[in-house]
Design a protein around this motif. Sequence first.
Motif, short mmCIF file in Angstrom:
data_model
loop_
_atom_site.label_atom_id
_atom_site.label_comp_id
_atom_site.label_asym_id
_atom_site.label_seq_id
_atom_site.Cartn_x
_atom_site.Cartn_y
_atom_site.Cartn_z
N GLU A 236 32.16 44.91 44.72
CA GLU A 236 32.18 43.35 44.72
C GLU A 236 33.87 43.39 44.75
O GLU A 236 34.45 43.71 44.10
CB GLU A 236 31.84 42.86 43.39
N THR B 53 36.71 40.23 45.25
CA THR B 53 37.32 39.06 44.99
C THR B 53 38.56 38.87 45.96
O THR B 53 39.37 39.72 45.65
CB THR B 53 37.32 38.47 43.44
N TYR C 236 41.84 36.54 46.75
CA TYR C 236 42.84 35.45 46.31
C TYR C 236 43.69 35.06 47.63
O TYR C 236 44.27 36.30 48.25
CB TYR C 236 43.56 35.64 45.13
N GLU D 293 38.16 40.04 55.00
CA GLU D 293 37.06 39.82 54.11
C GLU D 293 35.99 40.74 54.54
O GLU D 293 35.54 41.73 53.94
CB GLU D 293 36.59 38.71 53.65
N GLU E 287 34.34 46.88 41.04
CA GLU E 287 34.83 45.49 41.33
C GLU E 287 36.39 45.61 41.67
O GLU E 287 37.05 46.34 40.78
CB GLU E 287 34.61 44.43 40.06
N SER F 56 39.91 43.26 42.80
CA SER F 56 40.60 41.94 43.32
C SER F 56 41.66 42.28 44.61
O SER F 56 42.50 43.43 44.41
CB SER F 56 41.17 41.08 42.39
#
Length: 147
Positions: free
Chosen positions: A2, A4, A6, A17, A38, A40
């Motif tokens: 996953e 994320t 920003y 992405e 995960e 970011s």
Amino acid sequence: MEITFYYRTNFPAKPYESLYRKIGKRTEEVLQLDKHKEISVTFVRSRTIHRINRDYRQIDRPTDVLSFAIQDGEEKVDMNDLGDVFINVDYAVRQAKEYGHSEKREFCFLFAHGLLHCLGYDHMKPEDEKEMFVIQNQLLEGIADRK
């Protein structure tokens, strides 16, 4: 994996992405990771990454990518949260031109490089650098080739 995203800049980075998700999936396969990891990714400009580099690493200059691994050090702990990657869009665009390849290649390279740092890879010794760059090329093959 996953991921994320920003955006701390108005640079149009959203198209990356889907490529980063492909790289994440390839990383799971190549390194045989479980699928619950995960990470970011934050897209920033030179001024922001300069400040982060200065404040957290005591290096008073901008850079192309910064990685902050949740797990740092020799002891391996099975954690799902790998950490944070900051990508300097100004450097990515400039370096793509300097290296004579596409922005797509440079943005994907920076993500793969940061991701591997969050997974505990580094390039401080020549043998470690060789291993890391072999894996980076595997992760990018067919997704963001050099040409």
